[in-house]
Design a protein around this motif. Structure first.
Motif, short mmCIF file in Angstrom:
data_model
loop_
_atom_site.label_atom_id
_atom_site.label_comp_id
_atom_site.label_asym_id
_atom_site.label_seq_id
_atom_site.Cartn_x
_atom_site.Cartn_y
_atom_site.Cartn_z
N ALA A 44 0.83 -1.20 0.00
CA ALA A 44 0.00 0.00 0.00
C ALA A 44 0.86 1.26 0.00
O ALA A 44 1.93 1.29 0.60
N GLN A 70 -4.81 -0.34 6.00
CA GLN A 70 -5.89 -1.11 5.38
C GLN A 70 -5.39 -2.31 4.58
O GLN A 70 -6.17 -3.18 4.21
N TYR A 108 -5.94 -4.59 0.51
CA TYR A 108 -7.32 -4.20 0.19
C TYR A 108 -7.61 -4.43 -1.30
O TYR A 108 -6.70 -4.49 -2.11
N LEU A 151 -8.96 -3.24 -4.82
CA LEU A 151 -9.21 -2.06 -5.62
C LEU A 151 -9.98 -2.51 -6.86
O LEU A 151 -9.71 -3.60 -7.39
N PHE A 173 -2.18 4.50 3.34
CA PHE A 173 -3.13 3.40 3.16
C PHE A 173 -2.64 2.12 3.85
O PHE A 173 -3.27 1.08 3.74
N GLN A 195 -12.16 1.40 -3.82
CA GLN A 195 -11.92 0.17 -3.07
C GLN A 195 -13.22 -0.58 -2.85
O GLN A 195 -14.29 0.01 -2.77
N THR A 233 -2.32 2.13 -6.93
CA THR A 233 -0.89 2.23 -7.25
C THR A 233 -0.76 1.92 -8.73
O THR A 233 -1.71 1.44 -9.37
N SER A 269 -8.07 7.26 3.78
CA SER A 269 -6.66 7.26 4.13
C SER A 269 -6.42 8.22 5.27
O SER A 269 -7.30 9.03 5.62
N GLU A 299 -7.98 7.00 -3.97
CA GLU A 299 -8.73 5.79 -3.62
C GLU A 299 -7.82 4.64 -3.24
O GLU A 299 -8.29 3.54 -2.96
N GLY A 300 -6.51 4.87 -3.29
CA GLY A 300 -5.58 3.80 -2.92
C GLY A 300 -4.96 3.08 -4.11
O GLY A 300 -4.36 2.02 -3.94
#
Lengths: 135, 387
Positions: free
Chosen positions: A63, A70, A73, A75, A67, A89, B140, A112, B137-138
């Motif tokens: 992450a 979490q 997670y 996505l 983040f 997510q 990568t 986050s 939103e996370g």
């Protein structure tokens, strides 16, 4: 940090507010003031239903900063029933259940956190659709 | 407009180069290219770089490098287009020479990624994505590519193992490239057992974080014979940039790299050539899925069938459309802003007949393609070797 940057997108993050194009009727998310379908101006806000399905997905094991708590997670790319697609997510989901085409609905969750004393960001995530079962 | 030729190339080894700072990497590549072209000065230096400010704490990079190679006084500027920064700088250099604004132009690509902890480097790379709607939103970079690969497998009914020929080919070709980061071959078994980073993408689907710099020297074609002592002159037959939405979710069809289609079609038109004329293709294999999508968008395979070019061996040195002939991003390495120039340096090696054990017997036309973000900026160059 970045307070204004997050404040500006509060309607999108908290209530999935996009725009409607009065020229071709397309609904637009994220809002961009220009319709991606017909390139005409599209300014009027519209709140999207939050219903959609999984177009594709992955699991994030490494992450990025903010983040970590979490991880891992899920996505996903979510295709909304109104047409637009977004990145979000998945939450409240059994990892073995996740599949392309799975019906999902929007919920508001913590996205986050910038360290122990920094800003906590909230926004949309998606979970397996519960409403459909009740109907 | 004038025709443009490449008369000098230079590169540093790619890897974790802790003993070299970003200015020294730039210096080494530029000096090597100047030596290869036989020049002692130039009119301008353009430097492709993505993350010098973020990871090395140094902006104003082109002026710094110009000073450190003894070119104080010349025009210099950095060009940024995420992972396509190298080719974007080349495009600026080509425009400068073609338009007559400059006669001798050095274009370098430089990147330093291994000084920082991996999470900082990862966050830096994610700057190429949409900050408000992907990264927030996370997402990568690996995750975005993983979702493309997952969808591709779903839509066309292929398995993860079907992608294996792409990294296997890249590693096989890097073996004979003294500048490559990974010179050891990999097997199907090793590919299938590699650590998963973001499913279905595993570590052997992914290009490595690394340092490196490469440079080329451009001059007007009619003056090319004055520079260097190379038997073959390399002409820039096409130079095209095309763009798409930064966010994958904003694309009508995420599995079609529209910017690759547009830039390759325009490049074919500029050069008066088609995919059937391309002898080698240095494509942007940052992840295995990108190779497949690029081959499809550029007309080497129909939609959903680019993956077969791996299985049939068409992408190998002896195949119909050899790719990543010196190791590609996967095995030579992917120092992001430098990659576009490494691709061109390697294509010039092939066209000049200087590719050593990996030399293709009939290398007359080479195509290079550098991709910024997950397909948002795609820059295609076609190079032709002339006697």
């Amino acid at each position: 940090m970045h307070i204004a940057r997050n404040w500006r997108v509060k309607h999108q993050r908290y209530s999935l507010t996009g725009e409607i194009c009065h020229h071709c009727g397309a609904k637009v998310f994220p809002p961009r003031d220009v319709c991606p379908e017909c390139t005409q101006p599209a300014y009027e806000p519209v709140r999207l239903s939050g219903l959609g399905e999984v177009y594709s997905f992955t699991t994030v094991y490494e992450a990025p900063t903010g983040f970590e708590a979490q991880a891992p997670y899920h996505l996903a790319l979510i295709k909304l029933v109104e047409g637009p697609m977004l990145t979000a997510q998945l939450t409240d989901v059994d990892p073995n259940e996740v599949r392309i085409g799975m019906p999902v609905e929007m919920v508001t969750r913590k996205l986050s956190q910038e360290g122990d004393e920094g800003l906590i960001q909230y926004g949309y995530k998606f979970r397996p659709r519960i409403q459909a079962k009740a109907a | 407009m004038r025709n443009v030729a490449i008369v000098g190339i230079g590169q540093t080894p790619v890897g974790e180069l802790w003993e070299k700072s970003i200015r020294h990497l730039g210096h080494d590549a530029v000096v090597a290219a100047m030596h290869d072209a036989g020049i002692e000065t130039a009119d301008a230096l353009y430097v492709g770089n993505m993350l010098s400010g973020e990871l090395a704490g140094q902006e104003h990079l082109a002026t710094l490098i110009a000073d450190f190679v003894g070119l104080r006084g010349i025009e210099a500027a950095k060009v940024e287009a995420a992972c396509a920064s190298g080719a974007a700088a080349l495009r600026v250099g080509v425009m400068a020479v073609a338009s007559g604004q400059a006669d001798v132009v050095i274009v370098a690509g430089v990147e330093k990624m291994t000084d920082t902890p991996i999470d900082e480097t990862t966050a830096g790379l994610a700057l190429a994505a949409d900050q408000e709607y992907e990264v927030a939103e996370g997402a990568t970079f690996v995750a975005l590519n993983a979702m493309l690969m997952q969808r591709y497998m779903h839509e066309y009914g292929v398995s993860h193992r079907d992608f294996a020929p792409f990294p296997i080919n890249a590693h096989a070709n890097a073996r004979n490239n003294p500048f490559a980061m990974f010179r050891s071959p990999i097997t199907l078994d090793k590919y299938e057992k590699a650590t998963v980073i973001a499913p279905p993408i595993n570590i052997l689907d992914s290009s490595p974080v690394c340092d490196g710099a490469a440079a080329v020297v451009l001059v007007p074609l009619e003056r090319a014979r004055e520079f260097g002592r190379h038997k073959r002159i390399v002409r820039v037959a096409a130079s095209v940039t095309a763009t798409d939405t930064i966010a994958i979710h904003d694309r009508r069809d995420p599995l079609f790299l529209e910017a690759a289609y547009l830039s390759s079609q325009r490049a074919y038109a500029q050069a008066g050539l088609g995919p059937e004329d391309i002898d080698l293709f240095e494509l942007h294999d940052a992840f295995s899925i990108m190779s497949v999508l690029s081959l499809e968008a550029c007309g080497f395979a129909p939609r959903g069938r680019g993956i077969e070019l791996g299985q049939s061996g068409a992408i190998t040195l002896g195949g119909k459309i050899p790719i990543t002939t010196m190791g590609g991003l996967k095995a030579r390495g992917h120092p992001v802003g430098a990659t576009g120039i490494y691709q061109v340096v390697e294509a010039v090696q092939q066209l000049r007949g200087e590719a050593g054990a990996n030399q293709l017997p009939h290398a007359h036309v080479a195509m290079t393609q550098n991709i910024g973000g997950s397909g948002a900026t795609i820059i295609t160059h076609i190079l032709v070797g002339e006697e």
